[in-house]
Design a protein around this motif. Structure first.
Motif: not given
Length: 331
Positions: A26-28, A96-103, A176-185
């Motif tokens: 988990n890089h984040c 991991c993507a959710e942790r990034r969104r919660q930064t 980030y609008v969602d917790s998608s690990p691939t689609g960065i929006v």
């Protein structure tokens, strides 16, 4: 609520094992741990997490203004080697993507009960001189360019990422609008509903975030570690190659490329010819008449050039003096 906030603080500081992390890296989470090893990063991060998680009343979840100020201090005062790793870390799974969104603690700094109109949010930003400046930087450095390899102006990923991070802590804060690990929006918290005849302009403004190839490529490249050689500010310049010219062998300083005799010899022979003197058996005059005769024979390949090497004129000077002396004696 206190227990929930305590768990959230524990989750973001990364002081314990993350239950979502197993065999995958988990890089984040790694970025959060790296921040905790730096005193300044840990201090300012703990500060904004505490402020943005502090509930004021049952109807007001936090002090949004103070939360924004603490976020600005974090991103302005902590080196990007820590903040970028947390904000743009690459993810292989949803946890991991959710942790990034919660930064940035979006429940306080980003989300609201309703989404305002994007143009209204932009107008609100423009009333603040700092927010207006940060937004202008974003449009300048993250403007999609189809004339560059990376879709960024001058292929500068770092400038775009810095401009994006610079807008965090204002009403126009993107996330980030969602917790998608691939689609960065990413997008500000707004929509274009109720734009009326300004809907086209509103959609254009919103797409600068949601459908921006420069910003998307910059985030992906940083997370993948492929932006190392693209951060230099100017694209490589290839100088036009000059046409190759084959060099001829250089001649010594005392010789020229002429096959004729020295200037003094030519002048002497010309004087002899002009005076109508007859040749005698002297070697010097024979050489004069030989050169003159060769010069006037039709089809001859030998040409006497007026600009000849200087060193061959030196021996002819003695010959010239001797020839004049013999001519004078003969007369």
């Amino acid at each position: 609520m206190i227990l929930a906030n305590a768990f959230c603080l524990f989750f973001f500081l990364g002081t314990g094992a993350d239950p979502a992390v197993s065999a995958k890296s988990n890089h984040c989470l790694d970025a959060a741990k790296a921040c905790n090893l730096n005193d300044n990063c840990k201090k300012l991060r703990s500060s904004y997490i505490s402020i943005c998680n502090r509930e004021i009343s049952p109807t007001e979840r936090c002090n949004r203004r103070k939360c924004h100020k603490a976020l600005r201090q974090f991103f302005d005062r902590v080196p990007s080697e820590y903040t970028y790793r947390m904000l743009f870390c690459s993810c292989q799974d949803q946890a991991c993507a959710e942790r990034r969104r919660q930064t940035i603690l979006p429940s306080c700094s980003y989300e609201d009960k309703e989404k305002p109109n994007c143009l209204e949010l932009r107008s609100l930003c423009r009333t603040d001189h700092l927010c207006r400046s940060r937004l202008a930087d974003f449009h300048a450095n993250c403007r999609a360019s189809y004339q560059t390899l990376t879709s960024c102006p001058t292929d500068n990923y770092q400038a775009c990422l810095g401009s994006y991070a610079g807008m965090i802590g204002f009403d126009i804060t993107p996330n980030y609008v969602d917790s998608s690990p691939t689609g960065i929006v990413v997008s500000p918290w707004c929509s274009c509903r109720g734009s009326g005849n300004m809907e086209e302009e509103c959609e254009k403004f919103l797409k600068d975030f949601t459908e921006n190839p420069c910003l998307r490529n910059a985030i992906q490249a940083f997370g993948n570690g492929t932006d190392v050689n693209l951060s230099p500010k100017n694209p490589p310049f290839q100088a036009t190659q000059a046409p190759r010219i084959d060099k001829t062998p250089s001649l010594p300083d005392d010789l020229s490329d002429s096959t004729s005799l020295g200037t003094s010899v030519i002048s002497t022979c010309t004087s002899v010819q002009e005076q109508g003197l007859k040749a005698n058996n002297s070697k010097e005059l024979s050489m004069c008449f030989t050169e003159l005769t060769t010069n006037i024979i039709p089809g001859s390949k030998r040409v006497i050039k007026p600009n000849s090497g200087p060193r061959r004129a030196r021996p002819s000077a003695a010959l010239t003096a001797a020839s004049f002396l013999m001519l004078k004696l003969a007369l």
